[in-house]
Design a protein around this motif. Sequence first.
Motif, PDB file in Angstrom:
ATOM      1  N   GLY A  44      20.385  40.257 -28.268  1.00 15.79           N
ATOM      2  CA  GLY A  44      19.286  39.305 -28.112  1.00 15.79           C
ATOM      3  C   GLY A  44      18.692  39.316 -26.728  1.00 15.79           C
ATOM      4  N   ILE A  98      14.860  40.786 -25.683  1.00 11.11           N
ATOM      5  CA  ILE A  98      13.877  39.875 -25.088  1.00 11.11           C
ATOM      6  C   ILE A  98      13.496  40.348 -23.685  1.00 11.11           C
ATOM      7  CG2 ILE A  98      13.527  37.518 -24.239  1.00 11.11           C
ATOM      8  CD1 ILE A  98      15.280  36.591 -26.620  1.00 11.11           C
ATOM      9  N   LEU A 111      12.319  40.614 -32.819  1.00  9.39           N
ATOM     10  CA  LEU A 111      12.439  39.361 -32.083  1.00  9.39           C
ATOM     11  C   LEU A 111      13.156  38.309 -32.918  1.00  9.39           C
ATOM     12  CD1 LEU A 111      11.787  37.900 -29.444  1.00  9.39           C
ATOM     13  CD2 LEU A 111       9.588  37.221 -30.437  1.00  9.39           C
ATOM     14  N   SER A 112      12.832  38.243 -34.207  1.00  8.06           N
ATOM     15  CA  SER A 112      13.500  37.284 -35.100  1.00  8.06           C
ATOM     16  C   SER A 112      14.994  37.565 -35.175  1.00  8.06           C
ATOM     17  CB  SER A 112      12.885  37.359 -36.507  1.00  8.06           C
ATOM     18  OG  SER A 112      11.522  36.989 -36.482  1.00  8.06           O
ATOM     19  N   SER A 156      16.782  39.108 -32.888  1.00  7.82           N
ATOM     20  CA  SER A 156      17.365  38.813 -31.577  1.00  7.82           C
ATOM     21  C   SER A 156      17.634  37.321 -31.409  1.00  7.82           C
ATOM     22  CB  SER A 156      16.427  39.311 -30.463  1.00  7.82           C
ATOM     23  OG  SER A 156      16.258  40.703 -30.539  1.00  7.82           O
ATOM     24  N   ILE A 157      16.654  36.507 -31.754  1.00 13.15           N
ATOM     25  CA  ILE A 157      16.811  35.053 -31.632  1.00 13.15           C
ATOM     26  C   ILE A 157      17.910  34.562 -32.573  1.00 13.15           C
ATOM     27  CG2 ILE A 157      15.673  32.825 -32.000  1.00 13.15           C
ATOM     28  CD1 ILE A 157      13.054  34.185 -31.117  1.00 13.15           C
ATOM     29  N   TRP A 158      17.925  35.098 -33.811  1.00 13.36           N
ATOM     30  CA  TRP A 158      18.946  34.700 -34.791  1.00 13.36           C
ATOM     31  C   TRP A 158      20.333  35.031 -34.261  1.00 13.36           C
ATOM     32  CZ3 TRP A 158      23.037  36.220 -37.674  1.00 13.36           C
ATOM     33  CH2 TRP A 158      23.365  35.467 -38.793  1.00 13.36           C
ATOM     34  N   VAL A 190      21.361  32.567 -31.471  1.00 12.81           N
ATOM     35  CA  VAL A 190      21.632  31.220 -31.973  1.00 12.81           C
ATOM     36  C   VAL A 190      22.891  31.186 -32.842  1.00 12.81           C
ATOM     37  CG1 VAL A 190      20.768  29.341 -33.419  1.00 12.81           C
ATOM     38  CG2 VAL A 190      19.217  30.535 -31.858  1.00 12.81           C
TER      39      VAL A 190
END
Length: 206
Positions: A18, A22, A192-193, A195-197, A200
């Motif tokens: 992630g 980013i 990006l989705s 990476s964020i997932w 989190v």
Amino acid sequence: MKKIITNLSVSKAALVVGIAFISSVIIVTIVDDFLLANFVVPGDPQVLIQDIDQNRTVFHFAVLGYLVVLMLDAIIGIALYIVLKPANKKLAWLTATLRLLYAFTLVVALIALVFQSIDVYRYASLKLIGYIFFALHIFILGYSIIKSGYISKSLGILLIVASFTYTVFFVDFRLPESLQLIVMVTMLMAELSLSIWLIVKRNTLI
């Protein structure tokens, strides 16, 4: 390197993926929007050659930025292997290998271009090969995620769709700008989705 891979937990590897992705997006944005803002969009490779010659220092800084991004890509590939290995070691290995091949191909191409070992035309050919590796990587990554059972399947589906849109892009570079934008946004949103997932949900992984 082998010791680092062995000792790195899945949750920490997910965090690495992630943060690295980013960070690469931020660096690419800086390079494209600031360092290369005055470069001519290469509709004609000869024009691009002249533009590079006239902006050699800026070009070298831009190359340095891209090399950092490709190093981050290599790190992402290794970290993804750790994240996906519990589900399927062979698929994890293939996913990582394709991303590393992509990064290695573009690093070689960039360095060769800087030292004028190849011209812009050969650089474009090597870059295309790298993009093929990348598109295959995205497809296998999406498939691996769907099969994993512990990462959202919707992310896997989005990545597979992105791999096909990316394939269409490098098969025909003459796509209208609006379609090119859709392709690039789809690719960005897919990774990006993910990476964020991973950032989190990293503590919920195996």
